[in-house]
Structure formats: structure tokens, C-alpha cells
Design a protein around this motif. Structure first.
Motif, short mmCIF file in Angstrom:
data_model
loop_
_atom_site.label_atom_id
_atom_site.label_comp_id
_atom_site.label_asym_id
_atom_site.label_seq_id
_atom_site.Cartn_x
_atom_site.Cartn_y
_atom_site.Cartn_z
N GLY A 186 10.15 -5.26 -8.89
CA GLY A 186 9.67 -4.05 -8.23
C GLY A 186 8.16 -3.93 -8.27
N LYS A 187 7.62 -3.44 -7.16
CA LYS A 187 6.18 -3.25 -7.02
C LYS A 187 5.64 -2.32 -8.10
N GLU A 188 6.36 -1.21 -8.35
CA GLU A 188 5.86 -0.21 -9.31
C GLU A 188 5.75 -0.81 -10.70
N PHE A 189 6.72 -1.65 -11.08
CA PHE A 189 6.67 -2.30 -12.39
C PHE A 189 5.44 -3.20 -12.49
N LEU A 190 5.21 -4.01 -11.45
CA LEU A 190 4.05 -4.92 -11.49
C LEU A 190 2.73 -4.16 -11.54
N GLU A 191 2.68 -3.03 -10.85
CA GLU A 191 1.43 -2.26 -10.81
C GLU A 191 1.03 -1.75 -12.20
N THR A 192 2.00 -1.62 -13.11
CA THR A 192 1.67 -1.16 -14.46
C THR A 192 0.83 -2.19 -15.21
N PHE A 193 0.79 -3.44 -14.71
CA PHE A 193 -0.01 -4.49 -15.36
C PHE A 193 -1.38 -4.63 -14.71
N ASP A 194 -1.67 -3.73 -13.77
CA ASP A 194 -3.01 -3.59 -13.20
C ASP A 194 -3.55 -4.86 -12.54
N PRO A 195 -2.81 -5.43 -11.57
CA PRO A 195 -3.37 -6.55 -10.81
C PRO A 195 -4.58 -6.08 -10.00
N ASP A 196 -5.45 -7.00 -9.63
CA ASP A 196 -6.63 -6.64 -8.84
C ASP A 196 -6.25 -6.22 -7.43
N VAL A 197 -5.14 -6.73 -6.94
CA VAL A 197 -4.66 -6.34 -5.61
C VAL A 197 -3.14 -6.47 -5.60
N MET A 198 -2.49 -5.65 -4.77
CA MET A 198 -1.04 -5.78 -4.57
C MET A 198 -0.82 -6.15 -3.11
N LEU A 199 -0.16 -7.27 -2.88
CA LEU A 199 0.09 -7.74 -1.52
C LEU A 199 1.41 -7.17 -1.04
#
Length: 220
Positions: free
Chosen positions: A189-202
């Protein structure tokens, strides 16, 4: 920005090629043999990312090698029928190659299976460097596999972006000193990945072209 970002490291499964159905089916097959009725399909995303040895060690340390063997036999037998393309990936790789980006695959799969997937999707030509589980002693999120890929490309972390669908990819980029890009189609899930603070989400792979262009403008 002093360093030109001219290098892209890609995770393979769930990022470049859609192996999700294959991975889920391989886990279901293996777990049903060793733990009948214990796990459901929605348990499986939490097992994806680390090498099989680590996942199965946590589940049943006495049968790790057996479980890996059962998983891999099923996985290889069903590979070509269950692996599919993600929309926009080949188009994006074509354009990145035309623009002169250095590219590598960094995966926790064994080399033979990784190459099998690249060949099936016709992607070998883009990746002169493939770093698999077979070439390293430590794996993502440790920086070792990314550093090995960068060494083989003759690049430095400051020149690179790590693209992946797992927290292990995002954290590996941070631990290595590269930029990191998450993909919204991650099984976790996108929301889960966003918690790891990537520089960009594709949102789609073609978004990577816009992101690389924006980095190019910043480096001028």
C-alpha cells in the motif's frame, strides 16, 4: 545540487515486473503444506520483502531449507504463467536508456530467478548490472547490494535514485545515501510506504521520467 543524478537502481518484484500473484500463490502453497489453515491471503504481504530464509526462519527455524525448496519449486513451475507486465514500465525504461541513464536491478531474489523474470519481460537489455541475493552477504535495507551495483556502474550514491515497492528499498536508499522513490502499486500500500518518507512517490512508472527531469533542472 552539485551532483548530477544520472543513475537509477530498481527493485525487481512488484516494481518492474508484476510477480505479486506468483509470490502470493507460492507463499500460499508453502504455508498450506507446513501450517495448514493457519495463514490467510491477507497475511502474506507482511512476508514480502526480506529473503525467504529470513521469513521462514521466523516461522519455522527447523525447516527453513525445506520450505525454501517447496516455495522455489512451485514458483519456478508457475513463473511464466503468473508473471505479468506493469503498464508504462517498458516505455519508461526505453526513454531512460535513450537519455543515457545508468541502470541496475538490485533484488533479494536469487540470480537465476531474477534473470528469468527479466528475460520473460524482455528487459535484460536495460540492465548491464543485476545484483541478486547470490552476490551479497547482507541485503536491503543494508547498503551492501546498492553499493555493489553502484561500484559496477562506476557511480556514487549521490548520483543515484533507488526505486522500489517495499520499505526495504526506501530504507536501503536512505542507508546508502541515494534518493529514494516508492511506487504506489506496492502490495503493502502507498500509505504504508509513505511512512518511510521516500523522496518521491510514483503513481505510475512513467512518473519517474518527470521526476528525473525535475532533478536534472535542479542540478543546472
Amino acid at each position: 545540487m552539485t551532483n548530477k543524478i544520472d543513475t537509477i537502481l530498481f527493485d525487481l518484484d512488484g516494481t518492474l515486473i508484476n510477480t505479486i500473484d506468483l509470490i502470493v500463490a507460492s507463499f500460499e502453497h508453502t504455508l498450506e503444506e507446513y501450517f495448514p489453515g493457519k495463514y490467510e491471503r491477507n497475511d502474506i504481504p507482511s512476508f514480502i520483502g526480506p529473503p525467504l530464509s529470513e521469513t521462514f526462519e521466523r516461522m519455522n527455524p527447523d525447516h527453513v531449507d525445506e520450505m525454501i525448496d517447496v516455495y522455489r519449486k512451485f514458483n519456478h513451475a508457475n513463473h511464466d504463467s503468473l508473471v505479468t507486465e506493469y503498464e508504462g514500465v517498458k516505455e519508461t525504461l526505453d526513454k531512460l536508456q535513450e537519455q543515457g541513464y545508468a541502470m541496475a536491478v538490485v533484488t533479494t531474489k536469487k540470480r537465476d530467478t531474477a534473470l528469468k523474470g527479466l528475460q520473460l519481460m524482455g528487459m535484460e537489455e536495460y540492465f548491464p548490472v543485476v545484483v541478486s541475493l547470490d552476490e551479497v552477504t547482507r541485503y536491503k535495507p543494508d547498503p551492501e547490494p546498492l553499493m555493489l551495483a553502484l561500484e559496477q556502474l562506476n557511480k556514487s550514491p549521490e548520483q543515484a535514485v533507488m526505486v522500489g515497492d517495499s520499505e526495504h528499498d526506501i530504507l536501503a536508499g536512505k542507508n546508502t545515501g541515494t534518493l529514494s522513490a516508492g511506487v504506489s502499486w506496492s502490495i503493502k500500500g502507498k500509505e504504508f510506504l509513505e511512512t518511510f518518507d521516500p523522496d518521491v512517490m510514483l503513481e505510475k512508472m512513467t512518473d519517474l521520467l518527470d521526476y528525473m527531469e525535475s532533478l536534472e533542472k535542479q542540478s543546472v
